[in-house]
Design a protein around this motif. Structure first.
Motif, short mmCIF file in Angstrom:
data_model
loop_
_atom_site.label_atom_id
_atom_site.label_comp_id
_atom_site.label_asym_id
_atom_site.label_seq_id
_atom_site.Cartn_x
_atom_site.Cartn_y
_atom_site.Cartn_z
N ARG A 1 0.85 -1.19 0.00
CA ARG A 1 0.00 0.00 0.00
C ARG A 1 0.89 1.25 0.00
NH1 ARG A 1 -5.34 -0.52 -1.45
NH2 ARG A 1 -6.21 -2.38 -0.50
N ARG B 1 -4.40 5.81 -0.82
CA ARG B 1 -4.71 4.47 -0.32
C ARG B 1 -6.21 4.19 -0.45
NH1 ARG B 1 -1.82 2.98 5.13
NH2 ARG B 1 -0.11 3.62 3.77
N GLY B 2 -6.53 3.05 -1.11
CA GLY B 2 -7.92 2.66 -1.31
C GLY B 2 -8.58 3.32 -2.49
N ASP C 1 -10.15 0.68 -4.73
CA ASP C 1 -10.90 -0.40 -4.09
C ASP C 1 -12.24 -0.60 -4.81
OD1 ASP C 1 -8.87 -0.64 -2.33
OD2 ASP C 1 -9.98 -0.01 -0.54
N GLU D 1 -6.39 -7.77 -6.53
CA GLU D 1 -5.92 -6.96 -5.42
C GLU D 1 -4.53 -6.40 -5.70
OE1 GLU D 1 -6.03 -5.02 -1.72
OE2 GLU D 1 -7.54 -5.79 -3.10
N ARG E 1 -4.87 -3.45 -8.02
CA ARG E 1 -5.36 -2.24 -7.36
C ARG E 1 -4.23 -1.52 -6.63
NH1 ARG E 1 -9.43 -6.06 -5.56
NH2 ARG E 1 -11.20 -5.98 -6.99
N GLU F 1 -2.48 2.14 -7.32
CA GLU F 1 -2.29 3.11 -6.24
C GLU F 1 -0.86 3.67 -6.29
OE1 GLU F 1 -3.00 1.81 -2.30
OE2 GLU F 1 -5.13 1.36 -2.62
#
Length: 372
Positions: free
Chosen positions: A129, A135-136, A139, A174, A177, A181
């Motif tokens: 991350r 961050r996120g 998602d 995942e 993603r 990021e």
């Protein structure tokens, strides 16, 4: 070569790996490079971030100052070596690298010009991350499947065995993603650097080149690495900003990492004293010269490593329209692709004997040109 250290050494010198001697990721690099040339010409020089020539320590050769880390470093709280002195840090590695660049811009005499080289860790795996700003951000998003996702490489027909299993697919998404990021966070850092240059009124007199040392497979051809000769591995971004202005048009000619050094030296009118680049300056394209004699093909090589696969030597000829890939001692694995009609390299047309033989001959010629 589409792996870190050989490619970085080629960017620094303008010569092929078999000439500068770095053909894997495990050896130090101390030879003359762009830093030496700019130092000799009186410029301030500094290196920032990822150097990654094995586990090489100390100040980076050729550069007055360096803010770097050992090997790959870590995404968070990685120790930096500031001018060779180990220094503990806290934060996301590429934010720290950017801060060091700005610190250097604000603290040294730039009146005679400067040459800075920045090696960001992003987007090297394992992907963690990134900083809290992004961050996120992705998602819930799902990455698309490339057209060559199910086209397995001949040297790795059973990669992962269960590439499309529910568990692997969940992990795959995942990872993507987090990867995006990191890319977004890197993007923001580049924006911060451009703003800093603009604030100091340096952007208008600067040449900025953005590129990567290699690409990476995200499941294409059933692979999760790099190293071999598919487009995803060997084809990387190359963006050039001249005096704060992006080169407006998309240039489709075949540019190589060995072209970076002669381009930069040509731009500042430095005649190299320690280097003899094998690449070609891209400056004529920036100056919109109407007739430019340019390459229409090039030779690619991957030399097998002891620690990582595919544990086989690979050669390729990449032209403007086709690609021939040759795997040592495995003639049945030979691949030939029509890149105009099949850019994702899904259909092997090596049964076209006439074209295959022609490209084999051209591959031999290209090897002889560069001393192989």
């Amino acid at each position: 070569m589409s792996i870190c250290s050989p490619s970085r050494a080629s960017i620094l010198t303008g010569i092929y790996p078999h000439q500068h001697g770095i053909v894997d990721n495990y050896h130090s690099f101390t030879k003359s490079n762009l830093g030496h040339e700019f130092n000799t010409a009186g410029y301030a020089t500094a290196y920032f971030g990822k150097w990654h020539m094995g586990t090489q320590r100390g100040s980076r050769p050729g550069f007055d100052r360096s803010y770097s880390f050992v090997g790959q470093g870590e995404y968070f709280d990685t120790p930096f070596e500031i001018n060779g002195q180990n220094t503990q840090t806290k934060g996301w590695v590429d934010d720290l690298t950017t801060n060091f660049v700005i610190q250097e811009l604000n603290s040294i005499n730039l009146s005679n010009g400067f040459f800075f080289m920045i090696g960001y860790k992003t987007s090297h795996n394992p992907w963690n991350r990134s900083n809290e700003n992004v961050r996120g951000l992705y998602d819930g998003d799902t990455s698309l499947i490339s057209p060559n996702f199910n086209i397995k490489a001949p040297y790795s027909p059973n990669f992962n065995g269960n590439l499309h299993s529910t568990r692997y697919w969940k992990n795959y998404q995942e990872r993507d993603r987090i990867y995006f990021e990191n890319i977004t966070a890197l993007d923001r850092n580049i924006g911060i650097l451009l703003d800093a240059l603009m604030t100091k009124d340096l952007l208008k007199n600067s040449l900025i080149i953005f590129t990567s040392d290699n690409g990476i497979y995200h499941g294409e051809h059933g692979l999760r690495d790099k190293r071999t000769a598919y487009e995803e591995s060997m084809r990387v971004p190359l963006l050039i900003m001249d005096g704060g202005r992006m080169v407006s048009e998309k240039i489709t000619e075949l540019a190589l990492n060995i072209d970076i050094t002669p381009t930069i030296l040509d731009y500042v009118n430095i005649t190299p004293k320690k280097l003899t680049p094998q690449g070609k300056s891209l400056l004529p394209f920036l100056h919109h010269q109407s007739e430019i004699k340019w390459r229409d093909q090039f030779y690619f090589q991957y030399i097998k490593e002891e620690k990582y696969g595919p544990f086989i030597n690979v050669e390729a000829l990449r032209t403007n329209t086709h690609k021939l890939i040759v795997y040592e001692d495995h003639p049945k694995w030979t691949e030939l692709f029509d890149l105009i009609n099949d850019p994702y390299e899904t259909t092997n047309i090596c049964t076209n004997e006439e074209l295959k033989n022609k490209l084999f001959n051209q591959l031999t010629i290209e090897k002889s040109k560069i001393g192989l």
